[in-house]
Structures are given as C-alpha cells and as structure tokens.
Enzyme design. Structure first.
Site, mmCIF file in Angstrom:
data_model
loop_
_atom_site.group_PDB
_atom_site.id
_atom_site.type_symbol
_atom_site.label_atom_id
_atom_site.label_comp_id
_atom_site.label_asym_id
_atom_site.label_seq_id
_atom_site.Cartn_x
_atom_site.Cartn_y
_atom_site.Cartn_z
ATOM 1 N N ARG A 1 62.836 43.463 7.459
ATOM 2 C CA ARG A 1 63.427 43.198 8.775
ATOM 3 C C ARG A 1 63.702 44.475 9.544
ATOM 4 N NH1 ARG A 1 65.800 38.222 10.364
ATOM 5 N NH2 ARG A 1 65.554 36.677 8.745
ATOM 6 N N ASP B 1 58.002 35.579 12.991
ATOM 7 C CA ASP B 1 58.967 34.873 12.151
ATOM 8 C C ASP B 1 58.238 33.952 11.189
ATOM 9 O OD1 ASP B 1 62.107 34.565 12.174
ATOM 10 O OD2 ASP B 1 61.260 32.642 11.602
ATOM 11 N N TYR C 1 63.445 24.886 5.255
ATOM 12 C CA TYR C 1 63.830 24.727 6.667
ATOM 13 C C TYR C 1 63.319 23.402 7.226
ATOM 14 C CZ TYR C 1 65.450 29.497 6.530
ATOM 15 O OH TYR C 1 66.150 30.626 6.204
ATOM 16 N N ARG D 1 65.002 42.790 23.153
ATOM 17 C CA ARG D 1 65.467 41.429 22.884
ATOM 18 C C ARG D 1 66.226 40.848 24.086
ATOM 19 N NH1 ARG D 1 66.447 36.969 22.224
ATOM 20 N NH2 ARG D 1 67.436 35.826 20.502
ATOM 21 N N ARG E 1 68.098 43.694 14.864
ATOM 22 C CA ARG E 1 69.245 43.938 15.739
ATOM 23 C C ARG E 1 70.049 45.188 15.427
ATOM 24 N NH1 ARG E 1 71.317 37.819 15.311
ATOM 25 N NH2 ARG E 1 70.602 38.321 13.208
HETATM 26 O O1 CP3 Z 1 60.815 42.397 9.227
HETATM 27 C C1 CP3 Z 1 60.612 42.513 10.454
HETATM 28 O O2 CP3 Z 1 61.088 43.433 11.125
HETATM 29 C C2 CP3 Z 1 59.651 41.537 11.104
HETATM 30 C C3 CP3 Z 1 60.221 40.394 11.695
HETATM 31 C C4 CP3 Z 1 60.811 39.232 10.907
HETATM 32 C C5 CP3 Z 1 61.737 38.339 11.511
HETATM 33 N N1 CP3 Z 1 61.970 37.313 10.647
HETATM 34 C C6 CP3 Z 1 62.310 38.510 12.857
HETATM 35 C C7 CP3 Z 1 63.574 37.807 13.182
HETATM 36 C C8 CP3 Z 1 60.547 38.737 9.625
HETATM 37 C C9 CP3 Z 1 59.673 39.321 8.523
HETATM 38 C C10 CP3 Z 1 61.281 37.522 9.493
HETATM 39 C C11 CP3 Z 1 61.215 36.665 8.289
HETATM 40 C C12 CP3 Z 1 62.134 35.530 8.180
HETATM 41 N N2 CP3 Z 1 62.558 34.670 9.159
HETATM 42 C C13 CP3 Z 1 62.692 35.079 6.953
HETATM 43 C C14 CP3 Z 1 62.378 35.664 5.609
HETATM 44 C C15 CP3 Z 1 63.072 36.945 5.355
HETATM 45 C C16 CP3 Z 1 64.461 36.820 4.900
HETATM 46 O O3 CP3 Z 1 65.333 37.395 5.561
HETATM 47 O O4 CP3 Z 1 64.712 36.192 3.856
HETATM 48 C C17 CP3 Z 1 63.487 33.951 7.233
HETATM 49 C C18 CP3 Z 1 64.283 33.150 6.232
HETATM 50 C C19 CP3 Z 1 63.396 33.691 8.626
HETATM 51 C C20 CP3 Z 1 63.994 32.576 9.391
HETATM 52 C C21 CP3 Z 1 64.932 33.069 10.424
HETATM 53 N N3 CP3 Z 1 64.554 33.752 11.558
HETATM 54 C C22 CP3 Z 1 66.338 32.908 10.454
HETATM 55 C C23 CP3 Z 1 67.144 32.220 9.377
HETATM 56 C C24 CP3 Z 1 66.782 33.531 11.618
HETATM 57 C C25 CP3 Z 1 68.188 33.569 12.156
HETATM 58 C C26 CP3 Z 1 69.010 34.545 11.413
HETATM 59 C C27 CP3 Z 1 69.604 35.570 12.304
HETATM 60 O O5 CP3 Z 1 69.738 36.699 11.811
HETATM 61 O O6 CP3 Z 1 69.945 35.260 13.451
HETATM 62 C C28 CP3 Z 1 65.661 34.082 12.284
HETATM 63 C C29 CP3 Z 1 65.655 34.835 13.558
HETATM 64 C C30 CP3 Z 1 65.072 36.187 13.510
HETATM 65 N N4 CP3 Z 1 63.828 36.469 13.029
HETATM 66 C C31 CP3 Z 1 65.662 37.395 13.986
HETATM 67 C C32 CP3 Z 1 64.717 38.410 13.808
HETATM 68 C C33 CP3 Z 1 64.836 39.862 14.191
HETATM 69 C C34 CP3 Z 1 67.039 37.511 14.636
HETATM 70 C C35 CP3 Z 1 67.017 36.844 15.974
HETATM 71 C C36 CP3 Z 1 67.426 37.706 17.124
HETATM 72 O O7 CP3 Z 1 66.977 38.847 17.303
HETATM 73 O O8 CP3 Z 1 68.197 37.179 17.929
#
Ligand code: CP3
Length: 347
Positions: A26, A76, A152, A39, A30
């Site tokens: 990740r 994502d 999910y 963002r 943020r």
């Molecule tokens: O790694 C990176 O920099 C690449 C981008 C990436 C995102 N999500 C961007 C994202 C990757 C590789 C993911 C994978 C992902 N997404 C996973 C597996 C990794 C892990 O953490 O176990 C999962 C379970 C998700 C599903 C997901 N996406 C959730 C549960 C959420 C909300 C959680 C939160 O932190 O708000 C997201 C949103 C998300 N995906 C964000 C980012 C940067 C945050 C949203 C934002 O910027 O507002």
C-alpha cells in the site's frame, strides 16, 4: 543496468543481488501528503481508480519520493466486483459496501467477463504507469485471491471475521467451491491482462487467509489458488508473488503453490518462514507499526530480519499495508536501512 537486472526482479527469480530490494504494501496511500493531494481531486474513490492518469501519478510517487525498488499499480482488489455483477461503492470513512452480496448458489449467476474489455481502465492505467516510470523500475500488477474477494462479495463489506462467508463454506461446500473456482478463472484472466498491458510481476492478495483453519484452507481454498495459478501460467511466465495475511498458520499449505515468491505478515518469525520455505524467495514481513520506532531501532530490526532471511532471496516489505498515520521518516529509515545492508555480509 536494464530492467531484467533490477534487484527486485532478480530476487523474484531467486538470484543473488548486490542490494536487497524493498517496496511497501500500500505504498501509494494516505500516509503520503502527495497522495492525499491527488486523492482530494476525486470525491469518489472508484472515480479515482478509474482515472488512468491519476493512477499513474500516484503509482510513480513512492519510487520518486522514497526510493523503493518497485512500483505497484494504484488500483484495488475489488475492481473485479462490478463486472461480475456486484454493486460496489466506497463510502467516506466506511470502506467498501456491496449492496447485492452473494449469499447462496454456485456462482452461476456471476457474469463472465473479459477483463481487457470490462476493466480496460486498469489496462490503460498499467500502460500510463509504464510510460511514466523509469525504464528499469518493475511495475507490479495485482488482484485479490478468490477467497479474499469472496469475503467481500458474500459479507457485503469489510469485517473482522467474515462469518457469513465462513458459514457458507460449511453450509454448502460444493456450491461455495464453485464460486471460488469462478473467481479463480476471472482472477487469472485479469492478471494475465495486466501482464499483457505491461507489468513485470504479479501479486495475489490473500488478505483474509488467516481467518481459516489450515485444514479448511487446504481443502477449500488451495484448489482455487492452484486453478488460478495454472490458468495464469498458460498465459504468462511473469513471476507471481502470493501474499497471505495469516501465513503464520498457513505457511505449510501455501508451499504447494506454483508461485515464485511467498509473502506474509509479521506474526511468523522470518527464521521460521525460511526453515519452512527452504530457498524459496520470501517477501515481508515487518509490523507496519514498527515505523513508529526510532530510526536506530528500525535499523536494528531490519538487520535482525535480514539475518534471519539468509538461505534464499529476500524482498524486504511490511507484513501488511502501511497505515495512514505512518510517519514518512520511519519509512525512509526502514528503506535506507535495507539498502545499507551488503547482502554478501549476511551469508
Ligand atoms: O499498494 C498500493 O499502493 C496499491 C494500491 C492498493 C489499494 N488497495 C489502494 C486503496 C492495493 C494493492 C489495494 C489492495 C486491497 N484493497 C486489499 C488487499 C491488501 C490489504 O490491505 O490486505 C484490500 C483488502 C482492499 C479492499 C479495500 N480497498 C478496503 C477494505 C478499502 C478501505 C480501507 C481504507 O483504508 O479506507 C479500500 C480502499 C483503498 N484502496 C484505499 C487505497 C489507497 C484507501 C481509500 C482512500 O484513499 O480514500
């Protein structure tokens, strides 16, 4: 030095390196002010993910700002849900929500789709990233593992336990196995499309593997993972990393998988992972909260884990995604400490 000689690709292939590669789960997120700036232009997270130029912009930030050895596509794991027929939304502060979760059947009503067509915005983002990144910096494409995506799709959003999904696994193992098989095929095609669009490495995210017992993971999930990996192998020979959160209990199950690299969380000692995995390339596994330690303590921990990784290639990374409150200074200390190690002094 060309792309193929990059430390990250060499480590994925199990070759020795002059410098230990490091990237961060990740890493485009943020915790980076520069990410938050991009963002803020998008009220809706999915609109952001569907904008290839914005994705390329944030994908390039961590290599430029932090000096990591690989970029990971900004996207994502849930992008596959809308084309499968799910109504997915990200609500502010709430995470993902699926208004029509799948609760029964055998997955037959999931829409079969061509990722090149239906997820063309992801392939456009891969091409935009590839153009914007330094020519010798590998780009990682990724997808969620069938079980994790099912969590999910079935529970309908984030959860600590995903008990509806686990209940289905027990109440109708035959139907649920078919759902996992469908997701495996979709995911293989999706990853192959990202390879074709220009990625150098593919990572499968099994973020909720650790919710299952080793027996259930072996019986129900490993067949879907094997199906995914063998279908993917027919289409591409790129290195594949399987990341499993919860691998401390599942490491032995994961060993059977036909992938180059195993990645895991911090609840297992690197030394124990190495003993189980033999010379296989490993990726991980610092606690994301380590970044709050002093730079000296971070450096000490990095050298400890590096020493424990000896016996095969190691790609330094966190054991789970970096948190929004992570101090950038702590992250820089970790990356610098990894790069300061001379791998020849470890063996
Ligand atoms: O790694 C990176 O920099 C690449 C981008 C990436 C995102 N999500 C961007 C994202 C990757 C590789 C993911 C994978 C992902 N997404 C996973 C597996 C990794 C892990 O953490 O176990 C999962 C379970 C998700 C599903 C997901 N996406 C959730 C549960 C959420 C909300 C959680 C939160 O932190 O708000 C997201 C949103 C998300 N995906 C964000 C980012 C940067 C945050 C949203 C934002 O910027 O507002």
């Amino acid at each position: 030095m060309g792309m193929n000689d990059s430390p990250f690709l060499k480590a994925c292939r199990g070759e020795s390196v002059d410098r230990i590669p490091v990237w961060i789960l990740r890493q485009a997120g943020r915790f980076l002010p520069q990410y938050r700036e991009v963002r803020s232009r998008f009220p809706d997270f999915l609109e952001f993910v569907r904008n290839p130029q914005a994705c390329a912009e944030v994908t390039c930030q961590p290599p430029a700002l932090l000096g990591v050895d690989a970029a990971i596509l900004f996207s994502d794991i849930l992008t596959v849900l809308p084309p499968l027929g799910f109504d997915l939304a990200f609500r502010e502060g709430e995470g993902p929500r699926i208004s029509n979760p799948l609760r029964s059947g055998d997955g037959r009503n999931l829409t079969a789709f061509d990722p090149v067509q239906e997820l063309s915005y992801v392939m456009d983002a891969v091409r935009a990233c590839r153009q914007a990144l330094p020519a010798d910096l590998p780009l990682i494409g990724f997808a969620g593992a069938p079980w994790t995506v099912a969590c999910y799709a079935v529970d309908g959003g984030g959860s600590k336990e995903f008990s509806r999904t686990r209940a289905w696994l027990y109440s109708d193992p035959t139907g649920f196995a078919k759902v996992l098989a469908t997701l495996a095929d979709t995911t293989a095609d999706y990853l192959a499309a990202q390879a074709e669009a220009g990625c150098q490495v593919l990572q499968v995210f099994e973020s909720w593997g650790g919710l299952l017992s080793p027996t259930d993971y072996r019986r129900m999930v490993i067949p879907a993972m094997e199906r995914l990996l063998s279908r993917l192998r027919e289409k591409t020979d790129l290195p594949v990393i399987v990341y499993c959160n919860g691998a401390s209990t599942l490491m032995r199950e994961l060993l059977v998988l036909d992938c180059q690299v195993l990645a895991f969380d911090w609840r297992i000692e690197m030394e124990d992972a190495r003993a189980i995995a033999g010379s296989r390339p490993l990726q991980g596994n610092f606690d994301p909260c380590l970044l709050h330690a002093s730079p000296d303590d971070i450096g000490r921990r990095v050298r400890e884990v590096a020493t424990q990784s000896v016996g095969g290639a190691w790609i330094a990374n966190l054991g789970h995604g970096i948190q929004p409150d992570a101090p950038v200074a702590g992250l820089k200390a970790l990356i610098d400490a990894v790069h300061e190690i001379d791998p020849r002094t470890l063996a």
